[in-house]
Motif scaffolding. Structure first.
Motif, PDB file in Angstrom:
ATOM      1  N   LEU A 213       0.807  -1.220   0.000  1.00  0.00           N
ATOM      2  CA  LEU A 213       0.000   0.000   0.000  1.00  0.00           C
ATOM      3  C   LEU A 213       0.837   1.265   0.000  1.00  0.00           C
ATOM      4  CD1 LEU A 213      -2.798  -1.011   2.557  1.00  0.00           C
ATOM      5  CD2 LEU A 213      -2.870  -1.109   0.049  1.00  0.00           C
ATOM      6  N   LEU A 214       2.067   1.208   0.472  1.00  0.00           N
ATOM      7  CA  LEU A 214       2.893   2.415   0.513  1.00  0.00           C
ATOM      8  C   LEU A 214       3.276   2.901  -0.881  1.00  0.00           C
ATOM      9  CD1 LEU A 214       5.247   1.806   3.583  1.00  0.00           C
ATOM     10  CD2 LEU A 214       3.095   3.071   3.454  1.00  0.00           C
ATOM     11  N   LEU A 215       3.251   2.021  -1.863  1.00  0.00           N
ATOM     12  CA  LEU A 215       3.527   2.456  -3.235  1.00  0.00           C
ATOM     13  C   LEU A 215       2.495   3.465  -3.714  1.00  0.00           C
ATOM     14  CD1 LEU A 215       4.489  -0.927  -4.957  1.00  0.00           C
ATOM     15  CD2 LEU A 215       6.041   0.905  -4.230  1.00  0.00           C
ATOM     16  N   TYR A 216       1.304   3.423  -3.175  1.00  0.00           N
ATOM     17  CA  TYR A 216       0.220   4.309  -3.588  1.00  0.00           C
ATOM     18  C   TYR A 216       0.131   5.557  -2.709  1.00  0.00           C
ATOM     19  CZ  TYR A 216      -1.062  -0.231  -5.561  1.00  0.00           C
ATOM     20  OH  TYR A 216      -1.042  -1.447  -6.208  1.00  0.00           O
ATOM     21  N   ARG A 217       0.839   5.551  -1.581  1.00  0.00           N
ATOM     22  CA  ARG A 217       0.686   6.628  -0.603  1.00  0.00           C
ATOM     23  C   ARG A 217       1.906   7.524  -0.458  1.00  0.00           C
ATOM     24  NH1 ARG A 217      -2.080   3.168   4.400  1.00  0.00           N
ATOM     25  NH2 ARG A 217      -3.918   2.444   3.220  1.00  0.00           N
ATOM     26  N   ASP A 218       3.081   6.981  -0.683  1.00  0.00           N
ATOM     27  CA  ASP A 218       4.322   7.713  -0.437  1.00  0.00           C
ATOM     28  C   ASP A 218       5.181   7.651  -1.691  1.00  0.00           C
ATOM     29  OD1 ASP A 218       6.812   8.652   0.323  1.00  0.00           O
ATOM     30  OD2 ASP A 218       6.799   7.660   2.269  1.00  0.00           O
ATOM     31  N   PRO A 219       5.358   8.782  -2.386  1.00  0.00           N
ATOM     32  CA  PRO A 219       6.114   8.753  -3.644  1.00  0.00           C
ATOM     33  C   PRO A 219       7.580   8.384  -3.467  1.00  0.00           C
ATOM     34  CG  PRO A 219       5.617  11.019  -2.988  1.00  0.00           C
ATOM     35  CD  PRO A 219       4.832  10.118  -2.082  1.00  0.00           C
ATOM     36  N   SER A 220       8.091   8.452  -2.241  1.00  0.00           N
ATOM     37  CA  SER A 220       9.491   8.076  -2.026  1.00  0.00           C
ATOM     38  C   SER A 220       9.671   6.574  -1.855  1.00  0.00           C
ATOM     39  CB  SER A 220      10.054   8.794  -0.792  1.00  0.00           C
ATOM     40  OG  SER A 220       9.555   8.227   0.411  1.00  0.00           O
ATOM     41  N   SER A 240      12.465   3.311   1.135  1.00  0.00           N
ATOM     42  CA  SER A 240      12.190   4.696   0.770  1.00  0.00           C
ATOM     43  C   SER A 240      13.478   5.363   0.321  1.00  0.00           C
ATOM     44  CB  SER A 240      11.603   5.456   1.972  1.00  0.00           C
ATOM     45  OG  SER A 240      11.425   6.824   1.665  1.00  0.00           O
ATOM     46  N   HIS A 241      13.423   6.006  -0.848  1.00  0.00           N
ATOM     47  CA  HIS A 241      14.570   6.738  -1.385  1.00  0.00           C
ATOM     48  C   HIS A 241      14.198   8.214  -1.414  1.00  0.00           C
ATOM     49  CE1 HIS A 241      17.587   7.987  -4.483  1.00  0.00           C
ATOM     50  NE2 HIS A 241      18.324   7.182  -3.754  1.00  0.00           N
ATOM     51  N   ARG A 242      14.828   8.986  -0.526  1.00  0.00           N
ATOM     52  CA  ARG A 242      14.432  10.385  -0.367  1.00  0.00           C
ATOM     53  C   ARG A 242      15.658  11.239  -0.043  1.00  0.00           C
ATOM     54  NH1 ARG A 242      10.392  11.428   4.485  1.00  0.00           N
ATOM     55  NH2 ARG A 242       9.419   9.579   3.525  1.00  0.00           N
ATOM     56  N   ASP A 243      15.813  12.344  -0.761  1.00  0.00           N
ATOM     57  CA  ASP A 243      16.899  13.307  -0.495  1.00  0.00           C
ATOM     58  C   ASP A 243      18.271  12.636  -0.483  1.00  0.00           C
ATOM     59  OD1 ASP A 243      14.985  15.343  -0.237  1.00  0.00           O
ATOM     60  OD2 ASP A 243      14.761  14.988   1.913  1.00  0.00           O
ATOM     61  N   GLY A 244      18.486  11.739  -1.432  1.00  0.00           N
ATOM     62  CA  GLY A 244      19.787  11.095  -1.547  1.00  0.00           C
ATOM     63  C   GLY A 244      20.041   9.971  -0.570  1.00  0.00           C
ATOM     64  N   LEU A 267       8.199   3.859  10.756  1.00  0.00           N
ATOM     65  CA  LEU A 267       9.624   3.573  10.850  1.00  0.00           C
ATOM     66  C   LEU A 267      10.424   4.336   9.791  1.00  0.00           C
ATOM     67  CD1 LEU A 267      10.112  -0.241  11.554  1.00  0.00           C
ATOM     68  CD2 LEU A 267      10.779   1.679  13.003  1.00  0.00           C
ATOM     69  N   LEU A 268       9.971   4.296   8.552  1.00  0.00           N
ATOM     70  CA  LEU A 268      10.680   4.987   7.479  1.00  0.00           C
ATOM     71  C   LEU A 268      10.798   6.476   7.768  1.00  0.00           C
ATOM     72  CD1 LEU A 268       9.081   3.239   4.363  1.00  0.00           C
ATOM     73  CD2 LEU A 268      11.404   2.890   5.236  1.00  0.00           C
ATOM     74  N   ASN A 269       9.704   7.097   8.182  1.00  0.00           N
ATOM     75  CA  ASN A 269       9.725   8.525   8.457  1.00  0.00           C
ATOM     76  C   ASN A 269      10.620   8.856   9.644  1.00  0.00           C
ATOM     77  OD1 ASN A 269       8.057   9.383   6.344  1.00  0.00           O
ATOM     78  ND2 ASN A 269       6.209   8.864   7.488  1.00  0.00           N
ATOM     79  N   TYR A 270      10.651   7.984  10.638  1.00  0.00           N
ATOM     80  CA  TYR A 270      11.547   8.180  11.772  1.00  0.00           C
ATOM     81  C   TYR A 270      13.007   8.218  11.304  1.00  0.00           C
ATOM     82  CZ  TYR A 270      14.209   7.122  16.007  1.00  0.00           C
ATOM     83  OH  TYR A 270      15.133   7.132  17.024  1.00  0.00           O
ATOM     84  N   GLY A 271      13.392   7.245  10.505  1.00  0.00           N
ATOM     85  CA  GLY A 271      14.771   7.184  10.039  1.00  0.00           C
ATOM     86  C   GLY A 271      15.158   8.353   9.168  1.00  0.00           C
ATOM     87  N   PHE A 275      17.572  11.479  11.284  1.00  0.00           N
ATOM     88  CA  PHE A 275      18.958  11.073  11.042  1.00  0.00           C
ATOM     89  C   PHE A 275      19.443  11.622   9.708  1.00  0.00           C
ATOM     90  CE2 PHE A 275      17.240   8.112  14.043  1.00  0.00           C
ATOM     91  CZ  PHE A 275      18.286   7.846  14.916  1.00  0.00           C
ATOM     92  N   ASP A 276      20.757  11.810   9.624  1.00  0.00           N
ATOM     93  CA  ASP A 276      21.434  12.176   8.387  1.00  0.00           C
ATOM     94  C   ASP A 276      22.396  11.059   8.005  1.00  0.00           C
ATOM     95  OD1 ASP A 276      20.316  14.729   7.998  1.00  0.00           O
ATOM     96  OD2 ASP A 276      21.779  15.647   9.356  1.00  0.00           O
ATOM     97  N   THR A 277      22.693  10.955   6.718  1.00  0.00           N
ATOM     98  CA  THR A 277      23.700  10.002   6.255  1.00  0.00           C
ATOM     99  C   THR A 277      24.622  10.711   5.268  1.00  0.00           C
ATOM    100  OG1 THR A 277      22.184   8.145   6.569  1.00  0.00           O
ATOM    101  CG2 THR A 277      24.092   7.738   5.184  1.00  0.00           C
ATOM    102  N   PRO A 278      25.536  11.532   5.767  1.00  0.00           N
ATOM    103  CA  PRO A 278      26.458  12.225   4.870  1.00  0.00           C
ATOM    104  C   PRO A 278      27.492  11.278   4.281  1.00  0.00           C
ATOM    105  CG  PRO A 278      27.068  12.632   7.134  1.00  0.00           C
ATOM    106  CD  PRO A 278      25.771  11.878   7.182  1.00  0.00           C
ATOM    107  N   ARG A 279      27.936  11.612   3.077  1.00  0.00           N
ATOM    108  CA  ARG A 279      29.067  10.899   2.494  1.00  0.00           C
ATOM    109  C   ARG A 279      30.347  11.547   3.002  1.00  0.00           C
ATOM    110  NH1 ARG A 279      30.762  10.565  -3.860  1.00  0.00           N
ATOM    111  NH2 ARG A 279      31.215  12.757  -3.428  1.00  0.00           N
ATOM    112  N   LEU A 280      31.180  10.769   3.649  1.00  0.00           N
ATOM    113  CA  LEU A 280      32.402  11.291   4.250  1.00  0.00           C
ATOM    114  C   LEU A 280      33.600  11.216   3.311  1.00  0.00           C
ATOM    115  CD1 LEU A 280      32.062   9.766   7.835  1.00  0.00           C
ATOM    116  CD2 LEU A 280      31.096  11.884   6.921  1.00  0.00           C
ATOM    117  N   TYR A 281      33.693  10.132   2.570  1.00  0.00           N
ATOM    118  CA  TYR A 281      34.803   9.954   1.643  1.00  0.00           C
ATOM    119  C   TYR A 281      34.286   9.340   0.347  1.00  0.00           C
ATOM    120  CZ  TYR A 281      37.710  10.604   5.793  1.00  0.00           C
ATOM    121  OH  TYR A 281      38.284  11.103   6.930  1.00  0.00           O
TER     122      TYR A 281
END
Length: 381
Positions: A213-220, A240-244, A267-271, A275-281
């Motif tokens: 059902l999330l395929l129809y509700r959340d574009p990410s 979910s793929h959002r903001d990189g 859960l997806l929205n919490y994560g 949280f951030d996931t920067p690329r360090l190297y």
């Protein structure tokens, strides 16, 4: 001997990569309450677990089994042992398989491509059996292949006993292991991953919807798989793929199709929100050089073979501390990709990640006199 590379050097590299994440730390609440037997929330790029409940508890996967069925099929396609346009005649065994079906006909040839669509989009048990019999010769042999791949991926709490997830006392997994195979599908077979976002499939003049059902509700949200049996309850792996970023959630044992969608969304929205996931190297970019003895070159650039990410509470990336150690003396020959040290990332005094540091180029042995000279130098080092 271990040599500590200048903290100032590694810290400056980190801060230049995370300038966009230097905001003051924001509040990070505990994970939301999830109405299920177990769950797992995983950041795909960093490989970090964001939240979990009963991660290694034995659970019934139901049709989440088909994540591994697909993995084995995709691997055989990639190896050239199976082709998408190849046609097969489904066996009576496949045709008679119960549960959800794509409705193959034992009198009508079907392409591997259609069987894959039927397995992924409409969770066809008949498609799984037909694919298993084509790849392994029998479902039993294919199950052995599934268990071998599970072991290779490090799925320590998993044992498969069928290809479709129908109830079996000797067929089990854990939410951690389900996250592992889900991430492996995205990583190893990106060319097939878009199938998990398709919302319907038509075969044999029958159109069936994707039950995620999330395929129809959340574009990410662009995948991945639902599952249900009376024993398992309602299960869902969602990505979910959002903001990189890409975050994968696994929720099992909920009470309804609506519940598994709602709990997974929480859960997806919490994560993604906290949280951030920067690329360090960046991959294959030197972060430093180390001296090489007895080689055709007296130094080699060191770094990482893949991008290095770290998942941290939002606003804290600039507080990550970096320590890099290298093994000394480094003596030629040195192979490209050879581990020559270790990167350690800490936040608030706690280690949050460790990564091997590798030589980015090969260094062959030097000539006789250069090796002799370096031997003498090492005596006095």
């Amino acid at each position: 001997m271990k040599k500590l590379i200048s903290a100032a050097l590694t810290a400056s590299l980190l801060l230049s990569s995370t300038a966009g994440f230097a905001a003051s730390a924001s509040f990070t609440p505990p994970p939301p309450e999830i109405a299920g037997k177990a769950y797992f929330l995983y950041d795909f790029y960093s490989g970090r677990t964001i939240a979990q409940m009963n991660p290694d508890q034995r659970v019934s996967p139901a049709s989440l089994t088909k994540l591994m069925t697909a993995y084995v099929v995709f691997k055989n396609i990639k190896a050239g042992r199976l082709k998408l346009d190849q046609t097969v005649l489904p066996s009576a065994n496949a045709w008679k398989t119960g549960g959800s079906r794509m409705f193959v006909d034992p009198r009508t040839p079907v392409t591997i491509n259609d069987l894959i669509h039927g397995m992924i989009i409409v969770s066809g048990n008949d498609a799984c059996v037909a694919l298993a019999e084509t790849v392994g010769g029998s479902s039993e042999v294919f199950v052995q292949m599934m268990n071998r791949e599970a072991a290779n991926l490090g799925m320590r709490s998993t044992h498969f006993n069928n290809v479709d997830g129908l109830p079996d006392a000797n067929h089990y997994t854990s939410v951690r292991d389900l996250a592992t195979v889900s991430a492996a599908l995205v990583r190893d077979f990106p060319e097939f991953y878009p199938l998990y976002s398709m919302k319907s499939f038509t075969y044999n003049h029958i159109t069936q919807p994707n039950r995620n059902l999330l395929l129809y509700r959340d574009p990410s949200v662009d995948g991945m798989k639902t599952g249900y049996t009376d024993d398992a309850g309602y299960n869902l792996v969602a990505s979910s793929h959002r903001d990189g970023r890409r975050v994968i959630s696994v929720v099992v044992g909920t009470a309804s199709p609506e519940a598994r969608a709602v709990e997974s969304s929480k859960l997806l929205n919490y994560g993604l929100q906290f949280f951030d996931t920067p690329r360090l190297y960046a991959a294959n970019k030197p972060v430093s050089t180390v001296k090489v003895y007895k080689g055709s070159s007296d130094s080699v650039g060191i770094g990482f073979q893949h991008d290095i990410y770290s998942t941290v509470p939002k606003g804290t990336a600039s507080q990550i501390k970096v320590q890099m150690t290298t093994t000394q003396p480094l003596i030629a020959p040195v192979k490209a990709g050879q581990a020559v040290g270790k990167l350690t990332l800490t936040l608030d005094g706690k280690t949050i990640a460790e990564q091997p540091v590798v030589a980015l180029k090969a260094v062959d042995e030097g000539g006789f006199f250069s090796r002799l000279f370096d031997t003498i130098r090492l005596w006095f080092a």
